[in-house]
Design a protein around this motif. Structure first.
Motif, PDB file in Angstrom:
ATOM      1  N   SER A   1      22.023 -18.989  31.092  1.00  0.00           N
ATOM      2  CA  SER A   1      21.032 -19.069  32.162  1.00  0.00           C
ATOM      3  C   SER A   1      19.649 -19.194  31.555  1.00  0.00           C
ATOM      4  O   SER A   1      19.460 -18.933  30.351  1.00  0.00           O
ATOM      5  CB  SER A   1      21.088 -17.810  33.028  1.00  0.00           C
ATOM      6  N   GLY A   2      18.714 -19.547  32.424  1.00  0.00           N
ATOM      7  CA  GLY A   2      17.320 -19.597  31.994  1.00  0.00           C
ATOM      8  C   GLY A   2      16.836 -18.204  31.616  1.00  0.00           C
ATOM      9  O   GLY A   2      16.069 -18.040  30.661  1.00  0.00           O
ATOM     10  N   SER A   3      17.302 -17.205  32.365  1.00  0.00           N
ATOM     11  CA  SER A   3      16.882 -15.822  32.088  1.00  0.00           C
ATOM     12  C   SER A   3      17.338 -15.395  30.701  1.00  0.00           C
ATOM     13  O   SER A   3      16.557 -14.809  29.929  1.00  0.00           O
ATOM     14  CB  SER A   3      17.503 -14.869  33.114  1.00  0.00           C
ATOM     15  N   ALA A   4      18.600 -15.684  30.398  1.00  0.00           N
ATOM     16  CA  ALA A   4      19.127 -15.312  29.084  1.00  0.00           C
ATOM     17  C   ALA A   4      18.369 -16.058  27.994  1.00  0.00           C
ATOM     18  O   ALA A   4      18.134 -15.518  26.902  1.00  0.00           O
ATOM     19  CB  ALA A   4      20.622 -15.612  29.011  1.00  0.00           C
ATOM     20  N   ALA A   5      17.954 -17.283  28.293  1.00  0.00           N
ATOM     21  CA  ALA A   5      17.183 -18.063  27.317  1.00  0.00           C
ATOM     22  C   ALA A   5      15.810 -17.425  27.105  1.00  0.00           C
ATOM     23  O   ALA A   5      15.346 -17.291  25.964  1.00  0.00           O
ATOM     24  CB  ALA A   5      17.050 -19.510  27.791  1.00  0.00           C
ATOM     25  N   SER A   6      15.170 -16.996  28.190  1.00  0.00           N
ATOM     26  CA  SER A   6      13.850 -16.351  28.067  1.00  0.00           C
ATOM     27  C   SER A   6      13.974 -15.086  27.231  1.00  0.00           C
ATOM     28  O   SER A   6      13.168 -14.820  26.331  1.00  0.00           O
ATOM     29  CB  SER A   6      13.316 -15.955  29.443  1.00  0.00           C
ATOM     30  N   ASP A   7      14.985 -14.315  27.550  1.00  0.00           N
ATOM     31  CA  ASP A   7      15.213 -13.052  26.859  1.00  0.00           C
ATOM     32  C   ASP A   7      15.393 -13.284  25.364  1.00  0.00           C
ATOM     33  O   ASP A   7      14.768 -12.606  24.526  1.00  0.00           O
ATOM     34  CB  ASP A   7      16.475 -12.412  27.474  1.00  0.00           C
ATOM     35  N   LEU A   8      16.218 -14.254  25.043  1.00  0.00           N
ATOM     36  CA  LEU A   8      16.482 -14.557  23.643  1.00  0.00           C
ATOM     37  C   LEU A   8      15.219 -15.085  22.956  1.00  0.00           C
ATOM     38  O   LEU A   8      14.933 -14.733  21.799  1.00  0.00           O
ATOM     39  CB  LEU A   8      17.630 -15.577  23.546  1.00  0.00           C
TER      40      LEU A   8
ATOM     41  N   ARG B   1      15.546  -7.812  32.150  1.00  0.00           N
ATOM     42  CA  ARG B   1      14.429  -6.865  32.050  1.00  0.00           C
ATOM     43  C   ARG B   1      13.255  -7.468  31.271  1.00  0.00           C
ATOM     44  O   ARG B   1      12.102  -7.415  31.709  1.00  0.00           O
ATOM     45  CB  ARG B   1      14.922  -5.605  31.366  1.00  0.00           C
ATOM     46  N   ALA B   2      13.582  -8.086  30.128  1.00  0.00           N
ATOM     47  CA  ALA B   2      12.504  -8.676  29.331  1.00  0.00           C
ATOM     48  C   ALA B   2      11.858  -9.829  30.093  1.00  0.00           C
ATOM     49  O   ALA B   2      10.639 -10.015  30.050  1.00  0.00           O
ATOM     50  CB  ALA B   2      13.061  -9.161  27.995  1.00  0.00           C
ATOM     51  N   ALA B   3      12.693 -10.604  30.797  1.00  0.00           N
ATOM     52  CA  ALA B   3      12.156 -11.768  31.523  1.00  0.00           C
ATOM     53  C   ALA B   3      11.255 -11.313  32.668  1.00  0.00           C
ATOM     54  O   ALA B   3      10.232 -11.952  32.949  1.00  0.00           O
ATOM     55  CB  ALA B   3      13.297 -12.639  32.042  1.00  0.00           C
ATOM     56  N   ILE B   4      11.605 -10.213  33.307  1.00  0.00           N
ATOM     57  CA  ILE B   4      10.741  -9.691  34.372  1.00  0.00           C
ATOM     58  C   ILE B   4       9.406  -9.220  33.781  1.00  0.00           C
ATOM     59  O   ILE B   4       8.346  -9.459  34.358  1.00  0.00           O
ATOM     60  CB  ILE B   4      11.447  -8.526  35.126  1.00  0.00           C
ATOM     61  N   ASP B   5       9.481  -8.609  32.606  1.00  0.00           N
ATOM     62  CA  ASP B   5       8.246  -8.137  31.961  1.00  0.00           C
ATOM     63  C   ASP B   5       7.250  -9.277  31.726  1.00  0.00           C
ATOM     64  O   ASP B   5       6.042  -9.055  31.742  1.00  0.00           O
ATOM     65  CB  ASP B   5       8.570  -7.486  30.593  1.00  0.00           C
ATOM     66  N   ILE B   6       7.778 -10.470  31.511  1.00  0.00           N
ATOM     67  CA  ILE B   6       6.865 -11.596  31.213  1.00  0.00           C
ATOM     68  C   ILE B   6       6.617 -12.470  32.446  1.00  0.00           C
ATOM     69  O   ILE B   6       5.965 -13.501  32.353  1.00  0.00           O
ATOM     70  CB  ILE B   6       7.406 -12.465  30.044  1.00  0.00           C
TER      71      ILE B   6
END
Ligand code: PMP
Length: 750
Positions: free
Chosen positions: A429-436, A462-467
């Motif tokens: 997912s895009g979220s998993a990509a952002s996190d990574l 969680r990390a993606a929400i932070d950004i």
């Protein structure tokens, strides 16, 4: 020839006039005993058997139905003419005008339905072994034989449209063939074979396509040619269907399949036309129906299978297909799904299917999709579907085994990037990509803070929400974390600096650099989309990234471009959004369109970043980069190239913006039209001010939905209409959207 025929058939004073024929040569033969049709065929043993069987059928029909069908006069002969061995046969000449030459009306078409049903009823009692052994392109049960002609269709978009209907045939018709009634049928009741006298169908000629096939194909073929030159095909199908049904009762399953069978006939026609055009361009007769067939195929796509089936059912006096109530579906959903998962529109849509730029709901309403960017190359694109089906049936596993699909796709994807971006990780997912991407940035820079864009969205982890300021700044959001530095959106419409040139970008960037300096933070990364989607489709001011990126790198951070929305050619001129800003990021995040709706994401980065990350524990994603995902994603890239979709997005997107700019001149509630390619925002305001107008935006969104156009709203005030359709969207589709928008704006009370 005349003399030879006189001798062969015992005729006198023979005069021949050549007629048009599909692939054999026919003549009108006049002699002292009257007018006949002479058919000639190059000799072939198998053809001879077929022609004999056809003669047999014609004799059978003539027994009880004189003058409705050609009747063989004498037995067929074999002659030698100009060193060529020919099969020749004489048939009676039938009077009347062709259906294609007369003005059509419902009464006439009703008589066609009745005529064909009567014929089919008679043929139910006919039998002959030979045609049963014939497998050829014009028998719909063998539609797949036409696949070999696909490569003759020069336009990739048209080729893939045919491929789509062939796939639908395989999915919907093929499994049902064993359950369908089989019979002898004429198999070619087109407007050049049907004879009309006094507004009634009185005859049918050319039994050369006689087939032992599904009975319903007779009607499907007749309907194809009745409908394909009509503005409103369904209206004209009605009298044929209902009259046929009165004479020979149709079964529900047969009516259900008509949509696909009619499409199959159109596909057969365009495939054979394309093949003929390439190999025998002088055969104009074979090309006569091509133009109409393409028009009808495109219309068929826009209508969708459910609407067509319901229309056919209504013609037969049957109830529409049973459907679920939207309310009960909604209720059922929220019994197990959290209400946090919202549903689009005041009046939600219960979706049943989709094809290219159309989505069909359960009632059969066809929606023009001006919104969904995930089905990037088109909903249910056959090449993408087939790639997934094929790979799923073969091998699906994880990256701890070697399989070529991973390297194949990685190479193809990285070829779209500059050489510095040479490593890729696959996730789901895009979220998993952002996190990574954030983990990579931390691993590389060892800095602790992150610089993010106001109103940006990068995912739900969680990390993606932070950004994602769009989430953490929401009134119900968690608020901004200490390690986050948020910079203002360099927006030349609503922001501090409005000059739409590089000057504004530079000023915004200098302020961001100042902010960074005074924050006391050293950032591991700066992340932004090149056009901020959730911010309301706001393109970053030009010059901004060029000024800011070096400053980020100078203090040890990396620059991340989130291309989840903007990547893969959507923006037209630039395959990746960052290219428009003359920068090269260190990390790029990919998702949504990457696999046309199959869940996939990717992170592309530099060799150096990957090397630092490799110092930590193993990276493993159970599904990331599996062979099925890679095969699907590879098909997406291939379709983008084959159909030249980025170039298409540029042309159609520019046209879209031009039409919207025209609308803006008349309607001051349109404050701004922006974006690139098929990634467009329309900002709605209170005329004469910069005040956002979410009420109008919401009204337009919901009214467009009532008019069967899907579009959405976004932005900090929810005042921006967002259009990011599948890239197969056409200028005609744009016209439809703009026309409806105009009507709504015209009638909106100010
Ligand atoms: N980045 C951007 C710019 C997005 O728009 C989204 C999804 N809307 C994401 C990341 C997260 O992608 P996903 O929903 O696939 O996790």
């Amino acid at each position: 020839m005349e003399n030879l025929l006189e001798q062969t058939f015992g005729l006198s004073k023979v005069v021949l006039k050549k007629l048009t024929g599909y692939d054999n040569v026919n003549y009108l033969l006049t002699c002292d005993s009257g007018r006949f049709i002479l058919k000639t065929y190059p000799y072939d043993k198998e053809l001879l058997a077929l022609v004999e069987a056809e003669n047999n059928a014609l004799h059978f029909l003539a027994q009880n139905n004189p003058n409705q069908f050609p009747e063989p006069i004498k037995e067929l002969r074999i002659i030698i003419w100009e060193n060529e061995k020919l099969i020749v046969r004489l048939l009676t000449f039938l009077p009347g005008e062709f259906l294609g030459q007369v003005e059509q009306n419902h009464e006439l078409l009703g008589s066609l339905g009745q005529f064909l049903a009567k014929l089919d009823n008679i043929l139910l009692t006919f039998d002959h072994p030979i045609p049963k052994t014939r497998r050829w392109e014009w028998d719909l049960q063998y539609l797949s034989l036409n696949k070999k002609y696909l490569s003759d269709i020069s336009l990739a978009t048209e080729r893939n449209l045919v491929r789509y209907f062939m796939l639908q045939f395989e999915e919907n018709v093929v499994p049902q063939i064993p359950n369908l009634r089989m019979a002898y049928i004429h198999n070619d009741a087109n407007e050049s074979n049907i004879l009309v006298t006094h507004n009634r169908v009185t005859g049918l000629i050319d039994f050369g396509d006689l087939a032992y096939s599904m009975l319903i194909n007779e009607l499907a073929i007749a309907l194809t040619y009745v409908c394909y030159d009509k503005e409103n095909p369904l209206e004209w199908a009605e009298p044929v269907l209902s009259a046929y049904h009165k004479e020979l009762e149709l079964l529900e399953i047969e009516v259900k399949l008509l949509y696909y069978l009619i499409a199959a006939r159109l596909c057969t026609s365009v495939c054979n036309s394309a093949h003929t055009k390439k190999h025998n361009p002088h055969n104009l007769h074979a090309l006569s129906s091509e133009k109409m067939a393409w028009i009808m195929l495109k219309k068929w796509l826009a209508l969708g299978p459910i609407a067509v089936e319901n229309s056919f059912r209504s013609a037969l006096g049957w109830k529409p297909l049973a459907q679920q109530q939207v309310d009960s579906a909604l209720q059922r959903r929220y019994q197990s799904i959290s209400p946090l998962l919202s549903v689009s529109y005041d009046d939600p849509i219960l979706m049943e299917g989709a094809a290219f730029q159309y989505m069909y709901d359960q009632q059969g309403t066809s929606f023009l999709d001006a919104y969904n960017n995930i089905p990037h190359v088109g909903h249910s694109h056959p090449k993408v579907v087939e790639a997934g089906q094929r790979q799923l049936a073969k091998l699906n596993t994880n990256t701890r085994y070697l399989y070529n699909q991973l390297a194949d796709y990685a190479e193809k994807l990285l070829a779209k990037f500059p050489p510095s971006l040479s490593k890729v990780y696959f996730v789901n997912s895009g979220s998993a990509a952002s996190d990574l991407a954030i983990r990579l940035a931390f691993a590389y820079s060892k800095n602790q803070a992150l610089m993010v864009m106001d109103h940006g969205y990068h995912g739900h982890t969680r990390a993606a929400i932070d950004i994602s300021a769009y989430k953490f700044n929401h009134k119900k959001g968690q608020g901004q974390q200490d390690y986050i530095l948020k910079v203002p959106l360099p927006d030349t419409y609503r922001g501090k600096y409005k000059t739409p040139n590089e000057q504004a970008g530079k000023l915004y960037a200098q302020e961001a650099i100042e902010q960074l300096k005074y924050s006391g933070k050293t950032v591991a990364a700066f992340i932004s989309e090149p056009i901020v989607g959730c911010g309301g489709q706001v393109p970053l001011a030009l010059g901004y990234l060029q000024e800011l990126y070096p400053a980020i790198r100078n203090q040890g951070g990396v620059c991340i471009s989130d291309e989840v929305q903007t990547g893969f050619g959507r923006l037209g001129e630039h395959f990746w959004g960052y290219e428009a800003h003359n920068v090269v990021p260190d990390i790029v995040i990919l998702g949504k369109p990457i696999a046309n709706g199959h869940p996939m994401g990717a992170v592309v980065c530099t060799e150096e970043i990957a090397a630092c990350f490799a110092e930590g524990p193993e990276f493993f994603s159970s599904f990331g980069g599996n062979p099925v995902s890679c095969a699907i994603a590879q098909a997406v890239l291939e379709v983008l190239e084959e159909e030249k979709l980025p170039e298409h997005a540029q042309i159609v997107g520019a046209y879209f913006q031009k039409q919207l700019n025209e609308l803006q001149k008349q309607y001051p509630a349109i404050g701004d039209v922006r974006g690139a390619g098929l990634f467009i925002g329309i900002e709605l305001i209170i005329p004469g001010t910069l005040d956002p107008n979410p009420k109008l935006a919401n009204y337009l969104k919901n009214e467009l939905r009532k008019r069967h156009i899907l579009i959405s709203t976004d932005g900090p005030f929810d005042s921006v209409l967002k259009s990011k359709p599948p890239l197969c969207f056409t200028t005609e589709n744009v016209d439809q959207v703009v026309r409806e928008l105009e009507l709504l704006l015209k009638n909106y009370p100010t």
